[in-house]
Scaffold this motif. Structure first.
Motif, PDB file in Angstrom:
ATOM      1  N   HIS A   1     -20.464   0.130  -8.088  1.00  0.00           N
ATOM      2  CA  HIS A   1     -20.517   1.591  -8.235  1.00  0.00           C
ATOM      3  C   HIS A   1     -20.382   2.088  -9.674  1.00  0.00           C
ATOM      4  O   HIS A   1     -20.434   3.293  -9.911  1.00  0.00           O
ATOM      5  CB  HIS A   1     -19.456   2.241  -7.350  1.00  0.00           C
ATOM      6  CG  HIS A   1     -19.689   1.975  -5.897  1.00  0.00           C
ATOM      7  ND1 HIS A   1     -20.722   2.556  -5.190  1.00  0.00           N
ATOM      8  CD2 HIS A   1     -19.069   1.135  -5.027  1.00  0.00           C
ATOM      9  CE1 HIS A   1     -20.710   2.112  -3.945  1.00  0.00           C
ATOM     10  NE2 HIS A   1     -19.715   1.239  -3.812  1.00  0.00           N
ATOM     11  N   GLY A   2     -20.174   1.172 -10.620  1.00  0.00           N
ATOM     12  CA  GLY A   2     -20.049   1.585 -12.018  1.00  0.00           C
ATOM     13  C   GLY A   2     -18.863   2.507 -12.238  1.00  0.00           C
ATOM     14  O   GLY A   2     -18.892   3.384 -13.106  1.00  0.00           O
ATOM     15  N   ALA A   3     -17.820   2.328 -11.444  1.00  0.00           N
ATOM     16  CA  ALA A   3     -16.629   3.175 -11.556  1.00  0.00           C
ATOM     17  C   ALA A   3     -15.414   2.303 -11.825  1.00  0.00           C
ATOM     18  O   ALA A   3     -15.412   1.116 -11.509  1.00  0.00           O
ATOM     19  CB  ALA A   3     -16.408   3.933 -10.246  1.00  0.00           C
ATOM     20  N   VAL A   4     -14.380   2.903 -12.400  1.00  0.00           N
ATOM     21  CA  VAL A   4     -13.088   2.219 -12.445  1.00  0.00           C
ATOM     22  C   VAL A   4     -12.554   2.229 -11.018  1.00  0.00           C
ATOM     23  O   VAL A   4     -12.598   3.258 -10.341  1.00  0.00           O
ATOM     24  CB  VAL A   4     -12.104   2.949 -13.384  1.00  0.00           C
ATOM     25  CG1 VAL A   4     -10.688   2.425 -13.196  1.00  0.00           C
ATOM     26  CG2 VAL A   4     -12.548   2.802 -14.839  1.00  0.00           C
ATOM     27  N   VAL A   5     -12.084   1.081 -10.553  1.00  0.00           N
ATOM     28  CA  VAL A   5     -11.525   1.019  -9.204  1.00  0.00           C
ATOM     29  C   VAL A   5     -10.017   0.825  -9.302  1.00  0.00           C
ATOM     30  O   VAL A   5      -9.535  -0.021 -10.060  1.00  0.00           O
ATOM     31  CB  VAL A   5     -12.191  -0.111  -8.389  1.00  0.00           C
ATOM     32  CG1 VAL A   5     -11.424  -0.374  -7.093  1.00  0.00           C
ATOM     33  CG2 VAL A   5     -13.631   0.272  -8.074  1.00  0.00           C
ATOM     34  N   LEU A   6      -9.296   1.644  -8.563  1.00  0.00           N
ATOM     35  CA  LEU A   6      -7.839   1.540  -8.494  1.00  0.00           C
ATOM     36  C   LEU A   6      -7.454   1.232  -7.060  1.00  0.00           C
ATOM     37  O   LEU A   6      -7.627   2.068  -6.162  1.00  0.00           O
ATOM     38  CB  LEU A   6      -7.213   2.865  -8.973  1.00  0.00           C
ATOM     39  CG  LEU A   6      -5.742   3.139  -8.637  1.00  0.00           C
ATOM     40  CD1 LEU A   6      -4.832   1.988  -9.036  1.00  0.00           C
ATOM     41  CD2 LEU A   6      -5.279   4.428  -9.319  1.00  0.00           C
ATOM     42  N   LEU A   7      -7.019  -0.009  -6.849  1.00  0.00           N
ATOM     43  CA  LEU A   7      -6.616  -0.461  -5.520  1.00  0.00           C
ATOM     44  C   LEU A   7      -5.093  -0.344  -5.441  1.00  0.00           C
ATOM     45  O   LEU A   7      -4.376  -1.069  -6.126  1.00  0.00           O
ATOM     46  CB  LEU A   7      -7.067  -1.910  -5.332  1.00  0.00           C
ATOM     47  CG  LEU A   7      -7.126  -2.512  -3.933  1.00  0.00           C
ATOM     48  CD1 LEU A   7      -7.736  -3.905  -3.999  1.00  0.00           C
ATOM     49  CD2 LEU A   7      -5.810  -2.568  -3.222  1.00  0.00           C
ATOM     50  N   THR A   8      -4.620   0.591  -4.630  1.00  0.00           N
ATOM     51  CA  THR A   8      -3.182   0.842  -4.590  1.00  0.00           C
ATOM     52  C   THR A   8      -2.492  -0.053  -3.566  1.00  0.00           C
ATOM     53  O   THR A   8      -3.076  -0.473  -2.578  1.00  0.00           O
ATOM     54  CB  THR A   8      -2.896   2.314  -4.237  1.00  0.00           C
ATOM     55  OG1 THR A   8      -3.509   2.609  -2.979  1.00  0.00           O
ATOM     56  CG2 THR A   8      -3.440   3.249  -5.298  1.00  0.00           C
ATOM     57  N   GLY A   9      -1.243  -0.332  -3.840  1.00  0.00           N
ATOM     58  CA  GLY A   9      -0.429  -1.152  -2.938  1.00  0.00           C
ATOM     59  C   GLY A   9       0.893  -1.406  -3.614  1.00  0.00           C
ATOM     60  O   GLY A   9       1.222  -0.746  -4.610  1.00  0.00           O
ATOM     61  N   ALA A  10       1.654  -2.363  -3.110  1.00  0.00           N
ATOM     62  CA  ALA A  10       2.934  -2.686  -3.739  1.00  0.00           C
ATOM     63  C   ALA A  10       2.693  -3.055  -5.201  1.00  0.00           C
ATOM     64  O   ALA A  10       3.415  -2.637  -6.097  1.00  0.00           O
ATOM     65  CB  ALA A  10       3.603  -3.834  -3.004  1.00  0.00           C
TER      66      ALA A  10
END
Ligand code: 3NM
Ligand code: MG
Length: 495
Positions: free
Chosen positions: A384-393
């Motif tokens: 997607h040409g985006a910064v990805v922020l995968l949230t979790g612990a």
């Protein structure tokens, strides 16, 4: 004049082919591994090697760095750079003259210059250098003929002089004895009031490391952590608009979070306003927490208005996999334009990536290992040409090339509603205020958010979720105020 496209100087690898440092390993393997770990620029340094061998190695290295989308510079030997066609050179004070190097390379190539004093730095800038390598910071066994050890204080003095003489914009790295254990200290102590280092240049910390990929990853994390205050300050100084098209549950909380960090919130779900709002220099958050058919149309229209204005858009695909309606909304949105940041938990991001997952409600559950999370974030980012922020612990971020983890946060964040959504708001303000490096902006926002939660949780009046909410807002505000006053004690909590 054609200038090189934006170069990321965060983790600058300088190679060394001597057995004392490289050992019996292959230089190309070491460079390849370091690039996987997140090295952002490579300088091939072999001052005395046979020319043919050096050209041959440079060609191999260039093939590798190109595959990773990272520039390759050659130390001193401009003729080699010209022959190989790589992105530029680095020259020391005793090497070829800048003007001669520029003549040979032409415009559009990068020329970096070493500087060990204010005078050398100012002269390099006047000549037209694209960046400066400032040092020697600490005594090092890697380079035998270092002239002066200037320490972080010396770096700071040079940075101040650059800013005072109108060269505040030139990228700078420091070099000499820098490694993972002193990077944060060096970055912090080198800061002058008007200029910070862009990154660190290292030889042995990566080339002599047992695991160069891990060493690079470690250094990148430390450099990014050191930049967190820049982002906090940029938000506070610019007060960017954070336009939230968000769910009914969190509107009030999101607006208060935005105000606490110094951003300017507007909660508007009516897309007819978006074109005007997009002109105000802020960012849009699309949070589909309470999606409706009418809402979705508004999201698309606002999304496209922000894209047209060249302003950032953060996507929070709340509960993406929970219902057919949401899965379809995600498809519609992903094909309607380009997101700057996509933020979600594991289940949401797996859904975006076409993995079929059963989500029970909109809350998060985790099954992936850390390397799998990194892979998911990286891969989704590339699609997607985006910064990805995968949230979790542990939060994992990627811009497709660099992948980072942020270890801050507190379990109380999971016991009140809307903390994921308001992190999206925080990230939107950060990418609006710090557009030069959106991965760093998003990581800084995530770290600041987590640190505020940790600081709130240990306050004596906080007994549970209810008392946590106001304390959390207070700590976000306290971080902003402390940073503006030059009190960076909270920074030591960034993990
Ligand atoms: N240039 P290490 S110090 C290549 O001061 C180089 O200009 C320096 O090696 C300068 O990271 C240096 O192993 C060597 O200390 C840095
Ligand atoms: Mg040199």
């Amino acid at each position: 004049m054609v200038k090189p496209a934006a170069v990321d100087y965060s983790v600058y690898l300088v190679t060394d082919s001597t057995p004392a440092i490289l050992g019996d390993r292959d230089l190309c393997d070491v460079v390849e591994a370091s690039l996987r770990g997140g090295v952002t620029i490579v300088q091939y340094r072999d001052k005395h090697g046979e020319r043919d061998t050096v050209v041959q190695t440079a060609r191999k290295l260039h093939e590798i760095t190109r595959r990773h989308g990272v520039p390759l510079l050659i130390n001193d030997r401009v003729d080699v750079a010209v022959e190989v066609g790589c992105e530029g050179v680095h020259i020391g004070q005793d090497d070829i003259e800048y003007s001669k190097a520029r003549e040979m390379l032409g415009e559009g190539k990068i020329i970096g210059v070493s500087a060990g004093s204010i005078d050398e730095a100012l002269r390099a800038c006047a000549a037209g250098a694209d960046y400066l390598g400032i040092g020697t910071v600490f005594a090092t066994a890697t380079k035998k003929d270092t002239k002066s050890i200037i320490g972080p204080q010396g770096v700071s003095t040079i940075l101040s002089a650059l800013a005072a003489n109108g060269h505040g914009g030139i990228p700078t790295v420091c070099i000499g004895g820098v490694n993972a254990s002193n990077t944060r200290q060096v970055m912090a102590q080198s800061v002058s009031p008007h200029k910070t280092l862009d990154g660190v240049a290292v030889v042995s910390a990566i080339v002599a490391a047992q695991d160069p990929a891990a060493a690079a990853r470690d250094l990148l994390g430390k450099v990014v952590a050191a930049k967190v205050p820049d982002v906090v300050q940029a938000v506070a100084r610019k007060g960017p608009l954070s336009h939230n098209m968000t769910n009914l549950v969190v509107q009030n909380f999101a607006a208060n979070v935005a105000l606490s960090i110094g951003a300017s919130p507007i909660m508007s779900n009516y897309a007819e306003e978006a074109a005007d709002l997009a002109k105000l220099g802020g960012a849009l958050v699309i949070n589909m927490g309470t999606v409706t058919p009418e809402g979705l149309k508004n999201y698309v229209q606002a999304f496209q208005a922000y894209n047209a204005a060249g302003r950032p858009v953060v996507f929070d695909p709340v509960g993406a996999g929970a219902t057919a309606v949401r899965r379809s909304a995600v498809k519609t949105l992903l094909s309607a334009g380009k997101f700057t940041v996509i933020k979600g938990n594991e289940g949401e991001l797996q859904t975006l990536h076409g993995v079929s997952v059963t989500q029970h409600g909109v809350d998060s559950a985790s099954t992936l290992t850390l390397p799998q999370k990194a892979q998911l974030a990286r891969s989704l980012s590339r699609v997607h040409g985006a910064v990805v922020l995968l949230t979790g612990a542990v939060d994992v971020l990627s811009d497709g090339r660099r992948t980072l983890r942020v270890d801050n946060g507190h379990e109380l964040l999971g016991m009140i509603t809307g903390t994921g959504c308001t992190l999206g708001t925080t990230v939107s303000a950060a990418v609006a205020a710090y557009p030069g490096d959106k991965l760093v902006a998003a990581a800084a926002a995530t770290a600041m958010f987590g640190v505020a939660a940790e600081m709130a949780a240990v306050r004596t009046e906080v007994r549970g979720p209810g008392t946590f909410v106001p304390a959390f807002l207070d700590e976000l505000y306290a971080i902003r105020k402390a940073t503006a006053a030059g009190d960076m004690r909270w920074l030591t909590m960034v993990k």
